[in-house]
Design a protein around this motif. Structure first.
Motif, PDB file in Angstrom:
ATOM      1  N   ARG A  84     132.369 -68.009 110.401  1.00 33.82           N
ATOM      2  CA  ARG A  84     131.769 -67.545 109.069  1.00 33.82           C
ATOM      3  C   ARG A  84     130.625 -67.477 108.796  1.00 33.82           C
ATOM      4  N   ARG A  85     130.494 -68.862 109.255  1.00 33.13           N
ATOM      5  CA  ARG A  85     128.915 -69.862 108.404  1.00 33.13           C
ATOM      6  C   ARG A  85     127.707 -69.594 109.549  1.00 33.13           C
ATOM      7  N   ARG A  88     127.316 -65.701 108.510  1.00 36.92           N
ATOM      8  CA  ARG A  88     126.363 -64.945 107.459  1.00 36.92           C
ATOM      9  C   ARG A  88     124.862 -66.111 107.093  1.00 36.92           C
ATOM     10  N   THR A  89     124.459 -67.228 108.417  1.00 34.33           N
ATOM     11  CA  THR A  89     123.422 -68.128 108.453  1.00 34.33           C
ATOM     12  C   THR A  89     122.543 -66.690 109.356  1.00 34.33           C
ATOM     13  N   GLU A  92     121.939 -64.328 106.811  1.00 31.99           N
ATOM     14  CA  GLU A  92     120.581 -64.743 105.612  1.00 31.99           C
ATOM     15  C   GLU A  92     119.219 -64.717 106.135  1.00 31.99           C
ATOM     16  N   THR A 159     129.409 -56.464 113.530  1.00 33.52           N
ATOM     17  CA  THR A 159     128.520 -56.802 112.888  1.00 33.52           C
ATOM     18  C   THR A 159     127.709 -56.650 112.763  1.00 33.52           C
ATOM     19  N   HIS A 163     122.873 -57.455 111.204  1.00 33.89           N
ATOM     20  CA  HIS A 163     121.551 -58.156 111.254  1.00 33.89           C
ATOM     21  C   HIS A 163     120.725 -57.517 111.949  1.00 33.89           C
ATOM     22  N   ASP A 177     126.996 -58.189 100.743  1.00 31.47           N
ATOM     23  CA  ASP A 177     128.182 -58.931 100.658  1.00 31.47           C
ATOM     24  C   ASP A 177     129.709 -59.062 100.893  1.00 31.47           C
ATOM     25  N   PHE A 180     129.963 -57.232 104.150  1.00 25.84           N
ATOM     26  CA  PHE A 180     130.173 -58.553 105.179  1.00 25.84           C
ATOM     27  C   PHE A 180     131.568 -59.275 105.119  1.00 25.84           C
ATOM     28  N   ASP A 181     132.059 -59.978 103.217  1.00 25.88           N
ATOM     29  CA  ASP A 181     133.372 -60.686 104.112  1.00 25.88           C
ATOM     30  C   ASP A 181     134.890 -60.228 104.344  1.00 25.88           C
TER      31      ASP A 181
END
Lengths: 205, 205
Positions: A84-85, A88-89, A92, A159, A163, A177, A180-181
């Motif tokens: 997940r990180r 997310r990274t 972002e 995803t 991105h 967001d 995305f979740d």
């Protein structure tokens, strides 16, 4: 400038500045040589063509996205949290780039579109990182996947809205967001799904 | 032509022909009136502005994609099979359009980009169809989801690479069908994933 100090890094720093100020068309070997105050012959030793210079600029831009992700891929913690990180990274980093300077983002995007080999290599690097996380998740007993490589490609594809630069206009929308979740949680459920559950089918990937 | 026979459908048929031959800029109320041999006043009664005419052309184009999908959404069979077929039919419809006539596809895509309200309504219609299939899957004991609406949006987002026009260049690549299968199978696993599996978490969507 002495020829010793004229490294590829130094040339690319200058090329980025030229790109930022004057755009892609004006970022040639000759323009970069002029900005550095050196002969274009000394640049050609590092980048024999405009294409090779542009490819190197695109590759460095993409490396700034990929490098922090590599750190997450090489950690030891629980795969679910890292996956997940990692996603997310990635999202972002792209969003920050486009919101901070939309014009520069567009310029780099155009450059990357022309450097397909560089982009393909970038995508391969990212899916290799995802493969590592998914393989760790399998070793941790968390994920059940027949092919971590195929699953990694599936995660990357699923995803893409978050991105891929083609969707950058959607990244400022309210709700993105939450969207995305939902997708990431779906992915985690799919990777964790038991082959036994449902009886007649495998875990899916 | 008598004013009785000048229906909105007839005007849109002609507008499509004008669009195909001359592009967006030349598809105005006046151009369409000329092609029909009627006064532009008689067109304005149906479409008061060029924008409303363009929106109607875009809406009809998108309806040709959505209508066959509505049939699948309203069937009674197993949700898993219908979900895969719905996604495959959507992806195939888009791919066929772009491969058959890339220039016309690009023209319609540009038109749709300008008709955001029409596109938003189209996406709402498609996610409503997905919601119906997912709800049926829950009723059949196949899917376990907290919110079929959120899951539908997740399914739509996770498959964007296979139906969003921004990715049309990728649809001719070898391997794209295999990529599609991986993502759809992941989605089906996620929707079917038991809340009990994994203990601490819900089924995800």
């Amino acid at each position: 400038m002495s020829s010793e100090s004229l490294t590829s890094e130094r040339i690319l720093d200058t090329a980025e500045g030229v790109l930022r100020r004057h755009g892609i068309a004006k970022t040639t070997v000759v323009d970069v040589a002029r900005a550095l105050g050196v002969s274009h012959g000394s640049i050609y030793r590092h980048f024999p063509t405009k294409v090779s210079l542009h490819d190197a600029v695109a590759a460095r831009w993409l490396a700034r996205v990929a490098d922090p992700l590599a750190d997450i891929a090489h950690e030891d913690g629980p795969a679910d949290e890292r996956l997940r990180r990692w996603l997310r990274t990635l999202a972002e980093a792209k969003r920050r780039k486009v919101l901070d300077d939309p014009e520069l983002f567009h310029t780099y995007h155009t450059l990357a579109e022309q450097a397909r080999g560089v982009v393909d290599e970038h995508v391969r690097e990212l899916t290799d990182q995802l493969t590592r996380i998914i393989r760790d998740g399998a070793a941790q007993g968390r994920y059940r996947v027949a092919s971590p490589e195929a699953a990694a490609r599936g995660v990357f594809d699923a995803t893409v809205r978050f991105h891929h630069p083609a969707h950058s206009r959607e990244w400022g929308h309210p709700g993105v967001d939450a969207d995305f979740d939902v997708v990431v949680t779906m992915i985690q459920s799919a990777l964790a799904a038991s082959g036994a559950e449902g009886g007649e089918r495998e875990s899916g990937v």
